[in-house]
Design an enzyme around this catalytic site. Structure first.
Site, short mmCIF file in Angstrom:
data_model
loop_
_atom_site.label_atom_id
_atom_site.label_comp_id
_atom_site.label_asym_id
_atom_site.label_seq_id
_atom_site.Cartn_x
_atom_site.Cartn_y
_atom_site.Cartn_z
N HIS A 66 -10.39 33.04 0.77
CA HIS A 66 -10.47 31.80 1.55
C HIS A 66 -10.31 30.59 0.65
O HIS A 66 -10.34 30.72 -0.58
CB HIS A 66 -11.77 31.72 2.35
CG HIS A 66 -13.00 31.63 1.51
ND1 HIS A 66 -13.54 32.71 0.87
CD2 HIS A 66 -13.80 30.59 1.23
CE1 HIS A 66 -14.63 32.34 0.21
NE2 HIS A 66 -14.81 31.05 0.41
N HIS A 68 -11.50 26.40 0.06
CA HIS A 68 -12.35 25.24 0.35
C HIS A 68 -11.62 24.00 -0.11
O HIS A 68 -11.13 23.95 -1.25
CB HIS A 68 -13.67 25.32 -0.43
CG HIS A 68 -14.63 26.32 0.09
ND1 HIS A 68 -15.62 26.02 0.98
CD2 HIS A 68 -14.75 27.64 -0.17
CE1 HIS A 68 -16.31 27.09 1.25
NE2 HIS A 68 -15.81 28.10 0.56
N TYR A 130 -20.95 21.99 -4.23
CA TYR A 130 -20.91 23.24 -3.46
C TYR A 130 -19.54 23.90 -3.60
O TYR A 130 -19.45 25.10 -3.86
CB TYR A 130 -21.21 22.95 -1.99
CG TYR A 130 -20.99 24.14 -1.09
CD1 TYR A 130 -21.93 25.16 -1.00
CD2 TYR A 130 -19.83 24.24 -0.32
CE1 TYR A 130 -21.73 26.24 -0.19
CE2 TYR A 130 -19.62 25.32 0.50
CZ TYR A 130 -20.57 26.32 0.57
OH TYR A 130 -20.36 27.41 1.37
N GLN A 134 -18.40 27.53 -5.54
CA GLN A 134 -18.15 28.53 -4.50
C GLN A 134 -17.61 29.84 -5.08
O GLN A 134 -18.05 30.91 -4.69
CB GLN A 134 -17.17 27.99 -3.47
CG GLN A 134 -16.96 28.90 -2.29
CD GLN A 134 -18.23 29.13 -1.49
OE1 GLN A 134 -19.01 28.23 -1.30
NE2 GLN A 134 -18.42 30.34 -1.03
#
Length: 157
Positions: A66, A68, A130, A134
């Site tokens: 994924h 971000h 964050y 990740q």
């Protein structure tokens, strides 16, 4: 270019704005496909597409399954319009760069249909940290899931 807090406002002709979004999206079937050279190529593709739409990438992380992004999108572009553009154009560019991937994804559908989006507001630093951590968190979670101390043959939970 040094990183800054990035709480400044931007301006268009008659508009002052500060619109930041945390966006998460994944490839179809959440396949783990972003490794080594593909990771770097995808980073270049995302940067190019964002530059074309005047979208600033504040922070980004490409995990194996994924992505971000912390982006600053001008108010003249809707988030859904931008995501349609980003996922559509990037899938075409990915299939052009890596022709062998089109066989794993039928009908050239590379990305999942949806995405996660959240407005950031004034607390950009927390979201930036964050996203930066990740990949480390994903690796730690993978390590924890490798060892299951339950005995599968006893039937106990």
């Amino acid at each position: 270019m040094p990183k800054q807090e990035n709480n400044d406002t931007h301006s268009l002709a008659h508009t002052k704005w500060n619109c930041k979004y945390h966006i998460v999206f994944a490839p179809k079937y959440r396949r783990k496909v972003f490794y080594k050279e593909k990771r770097q190529e995808l980073r270049d593709i995302m940067r190019t597409l964002c530059e074309w739409k005047d979208v600033e990438i504040i922070e980004g992380e490409i995990c194996p399954d994924h992505i971000h992004l912390l982006v600053c999108i001008p108010p003249k572009i809707s988030v859904s319009g931008f995501m349609g553009y980003l996922k559509g154009k990037s899938s075409l560019m990915i299939f052009q760069k890596f022709g062998n991937m089109k066989f794993a994804y039928r009908n050239r559908e590379f990305w999942c249909k949806g995405y996660y989006v959240d407005t950031v507001g004034k607390d950009t630093k927390a979201i930036t940290e964050y996203i930066a951590n990740q990949l480390k968190r994903d690796k730690e979670a993978d390590q924890l899931s490798l060892f299951d101390q339950r005995d599968p043959f006893t039937g106990s939970k």
